[in-house]
Scaffold this motif. Structure first.
Motif, PDB file in Angstrom:
ATOM      1  N   HIS A  56     -16.017  -6.204  12.592  1.00 45.01           N
ATOM      2  CA  HIS A  56     -16.727  -5.957  11.340  1.00 45.01           C
ATOM      3  C   HIS A  56     -15.969  -4.930  10.498  1.00 45.01           C
ATOM      4  O   HIS A  56     -15.815  -5.120   9.282  1.00 45.01           O
ATOM      5  N   LEU A  57     -15.496  -3.855  11.123  1.00 46.79           N
ATOM      6  CA  LEU A  57     -14.712  -2.852  10.392  1.00 46.79           C
ATOM      7  C   LEU A  57     -13.439  -3.454   9.817  1.00 46.79           C
ATOM      8  O   LEU A  57     -13.080  -3.196   8.664  1.00 46.79           O
ATOM      9  N   LEU A  58     -12.760  -4.271  10.619  1.00 46.97           N
ATOM     10  CA  LEU A  58     -11.543  -4.921  10.126  1.00 46.97           C
ATOM     11  C   LEU A  58     -11.852  -5.854   8.959  1.00 46.97           C
ATOM     12  O   LEU A  58     -11.095  -5.925   7.994  1.00 46.97           O
ATOM     13  N   SER A  59     -12.966  -6.554   9.062  1.00 46.72           N
ATOM     14  CA  SER A  59     -13.368  -7.458   7.981  1.00 46.72           C
ATOM     15  C   SER A  59     -13.635  -6.680   6.702  1.00 46.72           C
ATOM     16  O   SER A  59     -13.195  -7.074   5.615  1.00 46.72           O
ATOM     17  N   LEU A  60     -14.343  -5.564   6.811  1.00 48.27           N
ATOM     18  CA  LEU A  60     -14.614  -4.742   5.630  1.00 48.27           C
ATOM     19  C   LEU A  60     -13.318  -4.220   5.029  1.00 48.27           C
ATOM     20  O   LEU A  60     -13.122  -4.266   3.813  1.00 48.27           O
ATOM     21  N   ALA A  61     -12.424  -3.730   5.890  1.00 51.88           N
ATOM     22  CA  ALA A  61     -11.139  -3.214   5.395  1.00 51.88           C
ATOM     23  C   ALA A  61     -10.323  -4.329   4.763  1.00 51.88           C
ATOM     24  O   ALA A  61      -9.698  -4.140   3.719  1.00 51.88           O
ATOM     25  N   SER A  62     -10.355  -5.503   5.396  1.00 55.31           N
ATOM     26  CA  SER A  62      -9.619  -6.648   4.866  1.00 55.31           C
ATOM     27  C   SER A  62     -10.179  -7.059   3.508  1.00 55.31           C
ATOM     28  O   SER A  62      -9.425  -7.355   2.576  1.00 55.31           O
ATOM     29  N   ASN A  63     -11.513  -7.064   3.388  1.00 55.70           N
ATOM     30  CA  ASN A  63     -12.133  -7.410   2.106  1.00 55.70           C
ATOM     31  C   ASN A  63     -11.730  -6.425   1.019  1.00 55.70           C
ATOM     32  O   ASN A  63     -11.434  -6.821  -0.109  1.00 55.70           O
ATOM     33  N   LEU A  64     -11.718  -5.135   1.348  1.00 56.20           N
ATOM     34  CA  LEU A  64     -11.312  -4.133   0.367  1.00 56.20           C
ATOM     35  C   LEU A  64      -9.860  -4.337  -0.047  1.00 56.20           C
ATOM     36  O   LEU A  64      -9.522  -4.236  -1.225  1.00 56.20           O
ATOM     37  N   GLU A  65      -9.001  -4.607   0.933  1.00 56.18           N
ATOM     38  CA  GLU A  65      -7.593  -4.830   0.626  1.00 56.18           C
ATOM     39  C   GLU A  65      -7.419  -6.104  -0.207  1.00 56.18           C
ATOM     40  O   GLU A  65      -6.636  -6.138  -1.151  1.00 56.18           O
ATOM     41  N   THR A  66      -8.167  -7.149   0.143  1.00 61.55           N
ATOM     42  CA  THR A  66      -8.100  -8.394  -0.624  1.00 61.55           C
ATOM     43  C   THR A  66      -8.548  -8.157  -2.061  1.00 61.55           C
ATOM     44  O   THR A  66      -7.903  -8.627  -3.001  1.00 61.55           O
ATOM     45  N   GLU A  67      -9.656  -7.420  -2.239  1.00 65.38           N
ATOM     46  CA  GLU A  67     -10.123  -7.112  -3.588  1.00 65.38           C
ATOM     47  C   GLU A  67      -9.063  -6.325  -4.358  1.00 65.38           C
ATOM     48  O   GLU A  67      -8.836  -6.580  -5.535  1.00 65.38           O
ATOM     49  N   ARG A  68      -8.425  -5.351  -3.699  1.00 67.75           N
ATOM     50  CA  ARG A  68      -7.377  -4.571  -4.356  1.00 67.75           C
ATOM     51  C   ARG A  68      -6.220  -5.464  -4.768  1.00 67.75           C
ATOM     52  O   ARG A  68      -5.703  -5.362  -5.884  1.00 67.75           O
ATOM     53  N   MET A  69      -5.822  -6.380  -3.875  1.00 67.18           N
ATOM     54  CA  MET A  69      -4.712  -7.280  -4.176  1.00 67.18           C
ATOM     55  C   MET A  69      -5.074  -8.222  -5.330  1.00 67.18           C
ATOM     56  O   MET A  69      -4.238  -8.505  -6.191  1.00 67.18           O
ATOM     57  N   ILE A  70      -6.302  -8.713  -5.352  1.00 72.66           N
ATOM     58  CA  ILE A  70      -6.745  -9.601  -6.431  1.00 72.66           C
ATOM     59  C   ILE A  70      -6.733  -8.845  -7.761  1.00 72.66           C
ATOM     60  O   ILE A  70      -6.244  -9.363  -8.767  1.00 72.66           O
ATOM     61  N   GLU A  71      -7.271  -7.616  -7.754  1.00 75.40           N
ATOM     62  CA  GLU A  71      -7.265  -6.816  -8.981  1.00 75.40           C
ATOM     63  C   GLU A  71      -5.842  -6.568  -9.463  1.00 75.40           C
ATOM     64  O   GLU A  71      -5.568  -6.650 -10.667  1.00 75.40           O
ATOM     65  N   GLN A  72      -4.926  -6.289  -8.534  1.00 73.73           N
ATOM     66  CA  GLN A  72      -3.528  -6.060  -8.902  1.00 73.73           C
ATOM     67  C   GLN A  72      -2.908  -7.336  -9.479  1.00 73.73           C
ATOM     68  O   GLN A  72      -2.197  -7.292 -10.478  1.00 73.73           O
ATOM     69  N   ALA A  73      -3.187  -8.478  -8.843  1.00 77.03           N
ATOM     70  CA  ALA A  73      -2.644  -9.755  -9.332  1.00 77.03           C
ATOM     71  C   ALA A  73      -3.184 -10.074 -10.728  1.00 77.03           C
ATOM     72  O   ALA A  73      -2.441 -10.548 -11.596  1.00 77.03           O
ATOM     73  N   ILE A  74      -4.469  -9.818 -10.936  1.00 74.49           N
ATOM     74  CA  ILE A  74      -5.066 -10.063 -12.259  1.00 74.49           C
ATOM     75  C   ILE A  74      -4.409  -9.172 -13.293  1.00 74.49           C
ATOM     76  O   ILE A  74      -4.066  -9.620 -14.397  1.00 74.49           O
ATOM     77  N   LYS A  75      -4.212  -7.898 -12.947  1.00 71.55           N
ATOM     78  CA  LYS A  75      -3.571  -6.958 -13.872  1.00 71.55           C
ATOM     79  C   LYS A  75      -2.151  -7.425 -14.211  1.00 71.55           C
ATOM     80  O   LYS A  75      -1.760  -7.442 -15.384  1.00 71.55           O
ATOM     81  N   GLU A  76      -1.390  -7.826 -13.182  1.00 70.07           N
ATOM     82  CA  GLU A  76      -0.025  -8.293 -13.417  1.00 70.07           C
ATOM     83  C   GLU A  76      -0.018  -9.564 -14.256  1.00 70.07           C
ATOM     84  O   GLU A  76       0.807  -9.726 -15.151  1.00 70.07           O
TER      85      GLU A  76
END
Length: 185
Positions: A56-76
Motif C-alpha cells: 500500500h505504501l509503495l502504491s501511494l508513493a508510486s501514485n505520487l510519482e506518477t502524478e508528478r511525472m504526468i504534471e511534468q509531461a503536461i508542462k513540457e
C-alpha cells in the motif's frame, strides 16, 4: 469491523501518526485474530499484513510519482505547444500555419473543461468510426460542434469586451498581423 475513530489533532500535530496507530490498533488485532482463527499461522498473518502495508505504501508513493511525472509531461507539452503554436498576447487564439484558432474559455473550471474535452475526443472518434454512414457522420459532427461550442472554441465569443471574433482567419489579415509578423524577432 470495529469502529475506527477519526483524527483527534490537526495534520501538523506531532502525535498525529501515533494517534492513527492507536485508532487502528484494535481493528488490526481483530483482523489478525480472525485470520488465525481461520487457520493461518500467526507469523503468516503478521507477514501478510506487513506485506500488504508495504504494498500500500509503495502504491501511494508510486501514485505520487506518477502524478508528478504526468504534471511534468503536461508542462513540457504545453511549452512545446506554445513554441509551436503560439498564443496571441490577449490569450484568445493560438496560431497554426498562420491561421487563428479560438482557445477554450479560460473561465471554465478544470473538471468541466476535462469533461468537455473527453466529450470532444469521443465525438471525433465517432466521426472517424461513422465513415460510409451519412446519418452517423452528421450526428457525430453535431456532437463535435456541441463540445466545441461548450468549450468556447466556437459559437459566441467567450470574451465580453465586444471585440470581433477572428476564429479561423489568417493572422496576417487581422489586427494580430503585426504581432504575428514580429514574433520571434
Amino acid at each position: 469491523m470495529e469502529y475506527i475513530p477519526g483524527p483527534r489533532s490537526l495534520s501538523e500535530h506531532p502525535d498525529r501518526f501515533l494517534n492513527c496507530q492507536e485508532a487502528i490498533a484494535d481493528a488490526f488485532r481483530q483482523l489478525a485474530e480472525q485470520e488465525v482463527m481461520a487457520g493461518w499461522g500467526e507469523i503468516e498473518v503478521a507477514g501478510a499484513l506487513a506485506d500488504i502495508s508495504d504494498f500500500h505504501l509503495l502504491s501511494l508513493a508510486s501514485n505520487l510519482e506518477t502524478e508528478r511525472m504526468i504534471e511534468q509531461a503536461i508542462k513540457e507539452r504545453r511549452e512545446i505547444m506554445s513554441d509551436r503554436y503560439p498564443d496571441t498576447l490577449d490569450g484568445r487564439y493560438f496560431v497554426v500555419r498562420g491561421r487563428l484558432w479560438r482557445k477554450s474559455d479560460p473561465a471554465l473550471d478544470e473538471a468541466t473543461r476535462n469533461r468537455l474535452v473527453t466529450d470532444l475526443m469521443s465525438a471525433r472518434r465517432a466521426v472517424r468510426g461513422a465513415k460510409g454512414d451519412p446519418d452517423a457522420i452528421a450526428k457525430a459532427r453535431h456532437l463535435v460542434d456541441d463540445a466545441k461550442v461548450a468549450l468556447g472554441e466556437r459559437g459566441a465569443p467567450w470574451w465580453e469586451d465586444g471585440a470581433p471574433d477572428y476564429n479561423r482567419h489568417m493572422a496576417k489579415n487581422t489586427p494580430y498581423a503585426e504581432w504575428f509578423a514580429n514574433r520571434g524577432k
